[in-house]
Scaffold this motif. Structure first.
Motif, PDB file in Angstrom:
ATOM      1  N   GLN A   1      -6.122  -2.255  -4.461  1.00  0.00           N
ATOM      2  CA  GLN A   1      -4.661  -2.195  -4.289  1.00  0.00           C
ATOM      3  C   GLN A   1      -4.310  -2.125  -2.791  1.00  0.00           C
ATOM      4  OE1 GLN A   1      -6.431  -0.175  -6.342  1.00  0.00           O
ATOM      5  NE2 GLN A   1      -5.284   0.379  -8.162  1.00  0.00           N
ATOM      6  N   THR A   2      -3.296  -2.926  -2.416  1.00  0.00           N
ATOM      7  CA  THR A   2      -2.808  -2.803  -1.037  1.00  0.00           C
ATOM      8  C   THR A   2      -1.403  -2.204  -1.043  1.00  0.00           C
ATOM      9  OG1 THR A   2      -2.170  -5.108  -1.174  1.00  0.00           O
ATOM     10  CG2 THR A   2      -4.203  -4.630   0.004  1.00  0.00           C
ATOM     11  N   SER A   3      -0.816  -2.139  -2.236  1.00  0.00           N
ATOM     12  CA  SER A   3       0.471  -1.442  -2.371  1.00  0.00           C
ATOM     13  C   SER A   3       0.506  -0.800  -3.755  1.00  0.00           C
ATOM     14  CB  SER A   3       1.634  -2.419  -2.207  1.00  0.00           C
ATOM     15  OG  SER A   3       1.570  -3.374  -3.242  1.00  0.00           O
ATOM     16  N   PHE A   4       1.399   0.162  -3.919  1.00  0.00           N
ATOM     17  CA  PHE A   4       1.479   0.896  -5.184  1.00  0.00           C
ATOM     18  C   PHE A   4       2.921   0.945  -5.653  1.00  0.00           C
ATOM     19  CE2 PHE A   4      -2.289   2.485  -3.047  1.00  0.00           C
ATOM     20  CZ  PHE A   4      -3.226   2.485  -4.070  1.00  0.00           C
ATOM     21  N   PRO A   5       3.149   1.063  -6.982  1.00  0.00           N
ATOM     22  CA  PRO A   5       4.523   1.135  -7.482  1.00  0.00           C
ATOM     23  C   PRO A   5       5.274   2.320  -6.869  1.00  0.00           C
ATOM     24  CG  PRO A   5       2.920   1.034  -9.300  1.00  0.00           C
ATOM     25  CD  PRO A   5       2.140   1.148  -8.036  1.00  0.00           C
ATOM     26  N   ALA A   6       6.569   2.081  -6.610  1.00  0.00           N
ATOM     27  CA  ALA A   6       7.384   3.121  -5.957  1.00  0.00           C
ATOM     28  C   ALA A   6       7.401   4.410  -6.768  1.00  0.00           C
ATOM     29  CB  ALA A   6       8.798   2.587  -5.751  1.00  0.00           C
ATOM     30  N   GLU A   7       7.428   4.278  -8.126  1.00  0.00           N
ATOM     31  CA  GLU A   7       7.520   5.517  -8.921  1.00  0.00           C
ATOM     32  C   GLU A   7       6.250   6.361  -8.815  1.00  0.00           C
ATOM     33  OE1 GLU A   7       7.656   2.464 -10.321  1.00  0.00           O
ATOM     34  OE2 GLU A   7       6.480   2.368 -12.157  1.00  0.00           O
ATOM     35  N   LEU A   8       5.127   5.690  -8.538  1.00  0.00           N
ATOM     36  CA  LEU A   8       3.869   6.419  -8.352  1.00  0.00           C
ATOM     37  C   LEU A   8       3.903   7.148  -7.004  1.00  0.00           C
ATOM     38  CD1 LEU A   8       1.100   6.750  -9.704  1.00  0.00           C
ATOM     39  CD2 LEU A   8       0.298   4.812  -8.383  1.00  0.00           C
ATOM     40  N   LEU A   9       4.349   6.422  -5.978  1.00  0.00           N
ATOM     41  CA  LEU A   9       4.398   7.011  -4.633  1.00  0.00           C
ATOM     42  C   LEU A   9       5.417   8.149  -4.564  1.00  0.00           C
ATOM     43  CD1 LEU A   9       4.095   3.738  -2.561  1.00  0.00           C
ATOM     44  CD2 LEU A   9       2.374   5.538  -2.787  1.00  0.00           C
ATOM     45  N   ALA A  10       6.414   8.089  -5.470  1.00  0.00           N
ATOM     46  CA  ALA A  10       7.413   9.164  -5.480  1.00  0.00           C
ATOM     47  C   ALA A  10       6.770  10.471  -5.956  1.00  0.00           C
ATOM     48  CB  ALA A  10       8.570   8.787  -6.394  1.00  0.00           C
ATOM     49  N   GLU A  11       5.689  10.346  -6.768  1.00  0.00           N
ATOM     50  CA  GLU A  11       5.018  11.543  -7.287  1.00  0.00           C
ATOM     51  C   GLU A  11       4.086  12.163  -6.266  1.00  0.00           C
ATOM     52  OE1 GLU A  11       2.827  10.735 -10.891  1.00  0.00           O
ATOM     53  OE2 GLU A  11       4.641   9.988 -11.857  1.00  0.00           O
TER      54      GLU A  11
END
Ligand code: BTN
Length: 252
Positions: A141-151
């Motif tokens: 992965q070079t980027s992750f879903p925003a909702e994951l990063l929000a956690e």
């Protein structure tokens, strides 16, 4: 243990596939379900495990039968150690294990999750106890879903600058997992000692969370049998069974 690899394309969850085979009476000790992607990959406490195609390693190992001393706690220690060990073989310099199921990198204050472990059992049959050990490892992965990063912060081997294939990661994880799981029946206390070392918290001030209560003390030991042992300010030692430890974190 002989590993039988069972490859899937897109599945709901590799652990769900493992339980379905157990229920159908078709599972064997050492089966490993591995998928290209998961639509309902799950983590601890009902969380979702982001599982895009070809970017992460998603696998579940079936242990059947797995009589004592195998236990959910012993398997969480063994599986945790195996992701820790494989990460270091793949070139990750400073990873740490965070009880119960995180492999993290970065400073203690904002550690980023690189891999996770989920040990489950269902309809426990005392004659034929079984466990499914699920492992998710972020690789490309070079980027992750925003909702994951929000956690919380998240990392992959790629974001750490390591260009590693899924196949190589799978080989390292499965080798390490086989070695660690084989140590459990030997009653090897060093498995627990290695886990303690990999937390980076041995001898440090920690907080142990039980339910909604936090207990503070110096971390003296971790083992599947005794649990987490800390020494409080009044010099008294206390132990908490691993099954009830919700979080073990540095006391900053
Ligand atoms: C966690 O950190 O909360 C545990 C994450 C475990 C994710 C893996 S991916 C393969 C297996 N299948 C699942 O649905 N979950 C585990």
């Amino acid at each position: 243990m002989h590993i039988r690899l069972i490859h899937h394309g897109e599945v709901d969850s590799t652990s769900e596939r493992a339980f379905a085979e157990i229920a159908a009476g078709e599972a064997r000790h050492g089966d490993v379900h591995i998928a290209v992607s998961q639509t309902a990959g799950r983590g601890r406490l009902g969380r979702r495990w982001s599982s895009p195609p070809g970017e992460g390693l998603y696998l579940s190992l079936v242990l059947l039968p797995a009589p004592p001393p195998w236990s959910a706690a012993a398997l969480t220690i063994a599986a945790g150690l195996s992701v820790f060990e494989s990460a270091s073989r793949l070139g990750v310099a400073r990873a740490r294990l965070k009880w119960p199921n995180d492999l993290v990198v970065g400073p203690m204050t904002e550690d980023a999750k690189l891999a996770g472990v989920l040990v489950e059992t269902r309809g426990f049959d005392p004659e034929k106890p079984h466990y499914v050990v699920g492992i998710g490892f972020n690789v490309r992965q070079t980027s992750f879903p925003a909702e994951l990063l929000a956690e919380r912060p998240v990392a992959s081997l790629a974001t750490l600058g390591l260009d590693v294939s899924l196949e190589r990661t799978r080989e390292e994880v499965l080798d390490a997992l086989q070695r660690a799981v084989a140590r459990i029946p030997m009653g090897d206390d060093r498995l627990a000692e290695d886990f303690l070392c990999a937390t980076g918290l041995a001898g440090k001030n920690v907080r142990v969370r039980i339910g909604d209560v936090e207990h503070e003390g110096v971390l003296e030991g971790i083992s599947a049998i005794e649990g987490v042992r800390i020494r409080g300010r009044d010099a008294s030692a206390r132990s908490f069974p691993l099954e009830i430890v919700r979080r073990l974190s540095p006391s900053l």
